[in-house]
Motif scaffolding. Structure first.
Motif, short mmCIF file in Angstrom:
data_model
loop_
_atom_site.label_atom_id
_atom_site.label_comp_id
_atom_site.label_asym_id
_atom_site.label_seq_id
_atom_site.Cartn_x
_atom_site.Cartn_y
_atom_site.Cartn_z
N ALA A 125 5.00 -24.53 -11.53
CA ALA A 125 5.10 -25.89 -10.99
C ALA A 125 6.31 -26.01 -10.07
N ARG A 126 7.44 -25.45 -10.48
CA ARG A 126 8.64 -25.51 -9.63
C ARG A 126 8.38 -24.78 -8.31
N GLY A 127 7.80 -23.61 -8.37
CA GLY A 127 7.54 -22.84 -7.15
C GLY A 127 6.57 -23.52 -6.21
N HIS A 128 5.49 -24.04 -6.75
CA HIS A 128 4.46 -24.66 -5.91
C HIS A 128 4.84 -26.04 -5.41
N TRP B 61 5.79 -34.68 -10.03
CA TRP B 61 5.91 -33.61 -9.03
C TRP B 61 4.55 -33.07 -8.64
N LEU B 62 3.67 -32.91 -9.61
CA LEU B 62 2.38 -32.28 -9.37
C LEU B 62 1.37 -33.19 -8.69
N VAL B 63 1.60 -34.47 -8.70
CA VAL B 63 0.65 -35.40 -8.06
C VAL B 63 1.18 -35.97 -6.75
N SER B 64 2.30 -35.45 -6.28
CA SER B 64 2.85 -35.92 -5.02
C SER B 64 3.09 -34.75 -4.08
N ALA B 65 3.37 -35.07 -2.83
CA ALA B 65 3.63 -34.05 -1.84
C ALA B 65 4.95 -33.33 -2.11
N ARG B 66 5.05 -32.10 -1.62
CA ARG B 66 6.29 -31.33 -1.77
C ARG B 66 7.40 -32.03 -1.00
N PRO B 67 8.62 -31.99 -1.50
CA PRO B 67 9.73 -32.64 -0.81
C PRO B 67 10.11 -31.95 0.51
N ASP B 68 9.74 -30.66 0.65
CA ASP B 68 10.08 -29.94 1.89
C ASP B 68 8.97 -30.01 2.94
#
Length: 96
Positions: free
Chosen positions: A21-24, A85-92
């Motif tokens: 999860a952290r990586g993705h 985190w998993l249901v939203s867009a990546r912060p980068d």
């Protein structure tokens, strides 16, 4: 068998889920306080399930309940921490 099921398998599942999860999601691959609580609770659940009935047989049922509560709490903390985190867009902004 219970040491493998509760401790090793539960710890492995949560370890892989947190790392993946952290990586993705583009987050740093370092454990924070909620993750440390997750890992401590899983190991506590294994100790309560395996060692407590052996060391103090009179607390058998209580140790099973406490083990189940610790194991469940670990997965609930995972859901609380990682669901947003998993249901939203990546912060980068990259693809996940």
């Amino acid at each position: 068998v219970h040491a493998l099921g509760v401790g090793a398998t539960g710890g492995l599942i949560l370890g892989m889920m947190t790392r993946t999860a952290r990586g993705h999601t583009g987050r740093p691959l370092a454990a924070d306080a909620p993750e440390m609580a997750i890992y401590v609770l899983i190991m506590l659940a294994a100790v309560l399930r395996v060692l407590m009935p052996w060391l103090v047989p009179s607390l058998y049922v209580s140790s099973l309940v406490a083990s189940a509560a610790a194991w469940s709490a670990a997965f609930l903390i995972y859901l609380w921490q990682y669901t947003p985190w998993l249901v939203s867009a990546r912060p980068d902004g990259k693809d996940g």
